[in-house]
Design an enzyme around this catalytic site. Structure first.
Site, PDB file in Angstrom:
ATOM      1  N   GLY A 150      -1.907  54.901 -11.355  1.00 48.26           N
ATOM      2  CA  GLY A 150      -2.834  54.874 -10.227  1.00 48.26           C
ATOM      3  C   GLY A 150      -2.139  55.422  -8.998  1.00 48.26           C
ATOM      4  N   ARG A 151      -1.220  54.609  -8.472  1.00 46.87           N
ATOM      5  CA  ARG A 151      -0.510  54.950  -7.244  1.00 46.87           C
ATOM      6  C   ARG A 151       0.121  56.345  -7.299  1.00 46.87           C
ATOM      7  NH1 ARG A 151       1.786  51.049  -3.895  1.00 46.87           N
ATOM      8  NH2 ARG A 151       1.743  49.570  -5.626  1.00 46.87           N
ATOM      9  N   ARG A 197      -1.453  47.104   3.435  1.00 51.27           N
ATOM     10  CA  ARG A 197      -0.159  47.026   2.752  1.00 51.27           C
ATOM     11  C   ARG A 197       0.994  46.556   3.642  1.00 51.27           C
ATOM     12  NH1 ARG A 197       2.239  50.705   0.770  1.00 51.27           N
ATOM     13  NH2 ARG A 197       3.002  49.643  -1.081  1.00 51.27           N
ATOM     14  N   TYR A 212       2.427  43.249   2.051  1.00 52.91           N
ATOM     15  CA  TYR A 212       3.668  43.400   1.280  1.00 52.91           C
ATOM     16  C   TYR A 212       4.868  43.737   2.145  1.00 52.91           C
ATOM     17  CZ  TYR A 212       0.092  44.568  -2.302  1.00 52.91           C
ATOM     18  OH  TYR A 212      -1.003  44.596  -3.121  1.00 52.91           O
ATOM     19  N   CYS A 228      -6.787  40.588  16.019  1.00 52.32           N
ATOM     20  CA  CYS A 228      -6.216  39.425  16.696  1.00 52.32           C
ATOM     21  C   CYS A 228      -5.289  38.629  15.790  1.00 52.32           C
ATOM     22  CB  CYS A 228      -7.337  38.556  17.238  1.00 52.32           C
ATOM     23  SG  CYS A 228      -8.419  39.515  18.303  1.00 52.32           S
TER      24      CYS A 228
HETATM   25  C1  LIG Z   1      -2.699  48.127 -11.263  1.00 49.96           C
HETATM   26  C2  LIG Z   1      -2.638  48.496 -12.686  1.00 49.96           C
HETATM   27  C3  LIG Z   1      -2.293  49.797 -13.057  1.00 49.96           C
HETATM   28  C4  LIG Z   1      -1.899  50.872 -12.082  1.00 49.96           C
HETATM   29  O1  LIG Z   1      -0.726  50.604 -11.408  1.00 49.96           O
HETATM   30  P1  LIG Z   1      -0.079  51.738 -10.466  1.00 49.96           P
HETATM   31  O2  LIG Z   1       1.120  51.107  -9.911  1.00 49.96           O
HETATM   32  O3  LIG Z   1      -1.094  52.054  -9.425  1.00 49.96           O
HETATM   33  O4  LIG Z   1       0.211  52.908 -11.326  1.00 49.96           O
HETATM   34  C5  LIG Z   1      -2.320  50.107 -14.403  1.00 49.96           C
HETATM   35  N1  LIG Z   1      -2.665  49.188 -15.338  1.00 49.96           N
HETATM   36  C6  LIG Z   1      -2.995  47.921 -15.012  1.00 49.96           C
HETATM   37  C7  LIG Z   1      -3.353  46.965 -16.075  1.00 49.96           C
HETATM   38  C8  LIG Z   1      -2.984  47.527 -13.678  1.00 49.96           C
HETATM   39  O5  LIG Z   1      -3.309  46.275 -13.352  1.00 49.96           O
END
Ligand SMILES: *Cc1c(COP(=O)(O)O)cnc(C)c1O
Length: 421
Positions: free
Chosen positions: A277-278, A314, A318, A346
């Site tokens: 994803g990221r 974020r 984090y 705030c």
């Molecule tokens: C969040 C998640 C991902 C993606 O993680 P990234 O760090 O964004 O690559 C993939 N698989 C599962 C099951 C997740 O919960």
């Protein structure tokens, strides 16, 4: 590498000046680069071109329909974690056979939605979930393809809030009990075992934890095959990190990650799934904001922006770092000053960064938060009744608003005062 660069002294997304987008869509606004998304997806394709594979983009990183469509058009499958995300994937044109359903708390309604709409596989995370899915699928006369998410008890060496592969985390089934749970799955009606799933965390900057986890996955594959299970698919999860600081050593590349997978499980003849994803969308986005005020504090200057913690959570959540850069390119050798960069919300937690070195800033100046494409817009809220931050997609010299900023009237219209008041 991304496609956000200075051209003629102004920060651009591909061929579009960010100031043009600010004028058209207002600020704060998320801006994504299609070329960067395509490039990153292509790197994962290359990394796995040695085998049969599917890249199931993790929808939760950025779930805008335009982003999902762009991914789907390149052949991506999707990894979803809710009925809502499943609906998004379908709405973006992804067929059910390319959707993987993850998550520790799938409801029966969500499982039904996926069985009716089509599903590539459920990544089952517990025995109660397995039994509920069996009962449901059997009652529908359907067969649910599953992988079981196994928790390998590996330290992903990342932020504790996004580490998911240690035994104390809520995710998956302890690897020591995997054979027992597969044996039960094989006997349950309405269940078809297809493979094994692991996802050990997010923002991993070291390949070692992957190598450890995948070695355990290879051993488990052999053990399960010996037990008589047909294991044809291995879901390696996501989590490969990105460089949030441009002055730092970079995390491993997708091609190196692909080699770790190949070394660990390449000889097993399985189809490989990954769920990044990221790494695909993170550096393909920036959050553009305007300076409202420069305020002199006690021994420090505050840069008060029109973006806040509700738009980009974020840093508050984090302690995450995002490079903050001026949209007007600083002249070579220009003096820089330290600013505490904050939003208008705030809460003292609404501080993006302290001591950020920037050239002298004035009200109305634009700044960009880099690496904001993942876990940015999707985590935004309307806290302080600040309208949900809009999103813009750039492709070459064109751009489009892919989510409009709601009006205050729209926001208020969602509330209802009971008639009996
Ligand atoms: C969040 C998640 C991902 C993606 O993680 P990234 O760090 O964004 O690559 C993939 N698989 C599962 C099951 C997740 O919960």
């Amino acid at each position: 590498m991304d496609h956000f660069n200075y051209q003629q002294g102004h920060l651009h997304a591909e061929e579009v000046a960010l100031s043009r987008i600010a004028a058209a869509a207002g600020t704060p606004v998320y801006i994504y680069s299609a070329a960067t998304l395509r490039r990153h997806f292509g790197l994962f394709q290359q990394a796995l071109d040695w085998t049969d594979h599917m890249i199931c983009y993790a929808v939760k990183a950025n779930s805008n329909l335009a982003i999902l469509r762009l991914m789907a058009d390149m052949g991506a499958g999707m990894d979803v974690v809710s009925g809502g995300e499943y609906a998004r994937a379908k709405a973006a044109g992804v067929p059910g056979e390319r959707i993987v359903f993850s998550g520790v708390g799938k409801t029966v309604a969500e499982m039904r939605q996926a069985l009716e709409g089509g599903i590539r596989q459920f990544n089952v995370e517990s025995e109660p979930e397995l039994r509920a899915l069996s009962q449901l699928a059997d009652s529908m006369g359907a067969e649910a393809p599953i992988a079981i998410r196994v928790n390998p008890d590996v330290d992903a060496k990342t932020h504790e809030k996004i580490a998911t592969g240690k035994s104390e985390n809520k995710f998956g089934i302890p690897i020591a009990r995997a054979r027992e749970v597969y044996a039960e799955a094989a006997k349950l009606p309405g269940i078809r075992v297809t493979g094994i799933d692991m996802h050990i965390g997010s923002q991993l900057t070291d390949l070692d934890p992957y190598a450890q986890a995948y070695a355990k996955m290879a051993d488990l594959t052999r053990a399960l095959r010996a037990d008589g299970h047909e294991i044809t698919r291995l879901d390696m999860g996501g989590g490969l990190g990105i460089p949030y600081r441009r002055d730092n050593s970079a995390p491993p590349l997708p091609i190196e990650y692909g080699q770790v997978i190949r070394d660990a499980v390449g000889d097993l003849g399985c189809e490989i799934e990954i769920e990044p994803g990221r790494n695909i969308v993170g550096n393909a986005g920036v959050l553009l904001a305007s300076v409202i005020y420069v305020k002199q504090g006690e021994g420090r200057d505050f840069l008060i922006l029109d973006a806040a913690m509700n738009d980009l959570l974020r840093p508050a959540m984090y302690g995450a770092h995002h490079d903050i850069v001026p949209v007007n390119e600083p002249a070579v050798g220009v003096d820089v000053l330290p600013y505490d960069v904050v939003g208008p919300v705030c809460e003292t937690g609404d501080t993006f960064q302290k001591g950020t070195q920037l050239p002298a800033m004035l009200a109305g100046d634009l700044v960009a938060f880099r690496s904001a494409g993942a876990y940015g817009a999707v985590m935004a809220s309307e806290y302080n009744t600040r309208p949900l931050v809009p999103e813009v997609l750039v492709d070459g010299d064109q751009f489009a608003v892919i989510r409009a900023r709601p009006s205050i009237e729209e926001i208020l219209s969602r509330d209802t005062i009971p008639e009996w008041f």
